[in-house]
Scaffold this active site. Structure first.
Site, PDB file in Angstrom:
ATOM      1  N   ASP A  74      49.847  29.598  36.784  1.00  0.00           N
ATOM      2  CA  ASP A  74      48.854  30.882  37.402  1.00  0.00           C
ATOM      3  C   ASP A  74      47.778  31.380  35.317  1.00  0.00           C
ATOM      4  OD1 ASP A  74      46.479  31.965  38.057  1.00  0.00           O
ATOM      5  OD2 ASP A  74      47.411  33.311  39.012  1.00  0.00           O
ATOM      6  N   GLU A 276      42.393  48.174  43.669  1.00  0.00           N
ATOM      7  CA  GLU A 276      42.884  47.009  44.610  1.00  0.00           C
ATOM      8  C   GLU A 276      44.813  46.852  44.548  1.00  0.00           C
ATOM      9  OE1 GLU A 276      43.316  42.587  42.494  1.00  0.00           O
ATOM     10  OE2 GLU A 276      41.570  43.741  42.515  1.00  0.00           O
ATOM     11  N   SER A 279      44.889  40.170  45.795  1.00  0.00           N
ATOM     12  CA  SER A 279      43.794  39.450  45.719  1.00  0.00           C
ATOM     13  C   SER A 279      44.624  38.417  46.487  1.00  0.00           C
ATOM     14  CB  SER A 279      43.795  38.406  44.587  1.00  0.00           C
ATOM     15  OG  SER A 279      44.343  37.848  43.699  1.00  0.00           O
TER      16      SER A 279
END
Length: 368
Positions: A74, A276, A279
């Site tokens: 990634d 957060e 995602s």
């Protein structure tokens, strides 16, 4: 994925520089190291079980390193350098510790022959040597990396919202269980609010991305903010960076915005700001991959093994994301610092200040 964002800046002088949490007084919800370890296991097991049940996932093994030349790692925002090593007997081979399994797990859907409507989840551990080091970020990343196989006609905002709602239900169920077990008050709303970066920019053009997140989370408690990645008309980031080869951040939505992805954000009751947890998004198909590679100025990536498999139709269409394990525990156990929940390394000055505030980092945060 999962631990990319949530860097919050406060006008607190050296507090910002040292990456300290914005709390003056603090009492841990769980006291005692062994009790804390039991609590961590409880939260992680409860959430993972709920996640697998709600979304239809099977737990699979995960790699600790990947071949650099495969293109499976990634790239996050495109600038972070992965931790790399060369095996003794193969000095010309570069192996990378993954930042996340965003691309690997999509290949794994093909490898495990996962049918449409089912998915996989991994217990991912990695290193992000170029990440921020503060009270919500660490060099060490642990997350549930998950991916679900879908049909081409399911690459829609409806699929995105339906899946996010199921994940939020798992979060909600875990908070209820944790609060009951550890004597805390629940803070999450029953219903998740959906918003988009496009509408927030239109309503608050002068606010920063993090200020817009705080506005939303303080008002609604829990928000899925759609449309992460890509630039505004002036060439600046719309909200936050995203790599071009996993989430689809250019496809139009019915609300007039673009992007079939987003971040799951909650209001942290101790830190008092947006926080957060995850995602995620609909993944790129052939057309969006090529367009996003061009937009990011890296069309040469299409020559990597992974990208060729996608372009040739070997890798299935999917939706997926990363959900931070230590982040989830930081929220569920009302912790002020992520270092209370995982072994890491932090600025020695910040470690000393944390001790004074009764914020006890595992291993003292000194990398023992």
């Amino acid at each position: 994925e999962g631990e990319v964002g949530c860097c919050v800046c406060f006008a607190m002088g050296s507090v910002v520089d040292l990456g300290l949490p914005p709390v003056e007084t603090y009492k841990p919800a769980v006291s005692g190291l062994l009790k804390l370890e039991e609590a961590l296991l409880f939260v992680k097991k409860t959430f993972e079980d709920n996640l697998k049940e709600n979304v239809g996932l099977t737990r699979v093994s995960a790699p600790l390193f990947l071949n650099k030349d495969s293109g499976f790692n990634d790239n996050l925002n495109g600038v972070e350098k992965p931790a790399t090593f060369h095996p003794r007997d193969y000095p010309d081979l570069s192996l990378e510790v993954p930042h996340s399994l965003a691309k690997w797990k999509r290949w794994a859907l093909h490898y495990y022959d996962v049918p449409v409507g089912r998915g996989i989840v991994t217990d991912f551990r990695g290193i992000r040597a170029d990440d921020d080091i503060d009270y919500t970020h660490s060099l060490y990343v642990d997350q549930w990396d998950w991916e679900k196989s879908i049909g081409q006609d399911s690459r829609t905002v409806e699929t995105l919202k339906e899946t996010v709602t199921k994940i939020y239900s798992a979060v909600l169920e875990t908070e209820r269980a944790a609060c009951k077990r550890f004597g805390m008050e629940p803070s999450l709303p029953e219903t998740l609010h959906f918003a988009s970066t496009d509408e927030m920019i239109a309503q608050h053009p002068d606010a920063s991305p993090k200020e817009r997140e705080n506005m939303l989370c303080e008002k609604y408690g829990a928000v899925f903010l759609m449309g992460i990645g890509g630039n505004k008309a002036d060439g600046t980031l719309r909200h936050d960076g995203r790599a071009p080869d996993y989430d689809d951040w250019i496809s139009p939505r019915p609300d007039g915005g673009t992007g079939l992805n987003g971040d799951l954000l909650v209001w942290h009751p101790v830190l008092k700001h947006a926080f957060e947890l995850s995602s995620m998004g609909i993944r790129v198909d052939k057309d969006t991959l090529l367009k996003q590679l061009d937009l990011c100025g890296c069309p040469e990536r299409k020559e990597f093994v992974w990208h060729k498999m996608l372009l040739e139709g070997v890798i299935p269409q999917s939706i997926g994301g990363g959900i931070g394990q230590s982040r989830m525990c930081q929220f569920m156990l009302r912790a002020a610092h992520i270092g209370e929940l995982q072994y890491g390394w932090y600025n020695p000055k910040s470690v000393e200040i944390c001790k004074e505030k009764d914020i006890k980092l595992l291993g003292l945060g000194e990398g023992f």
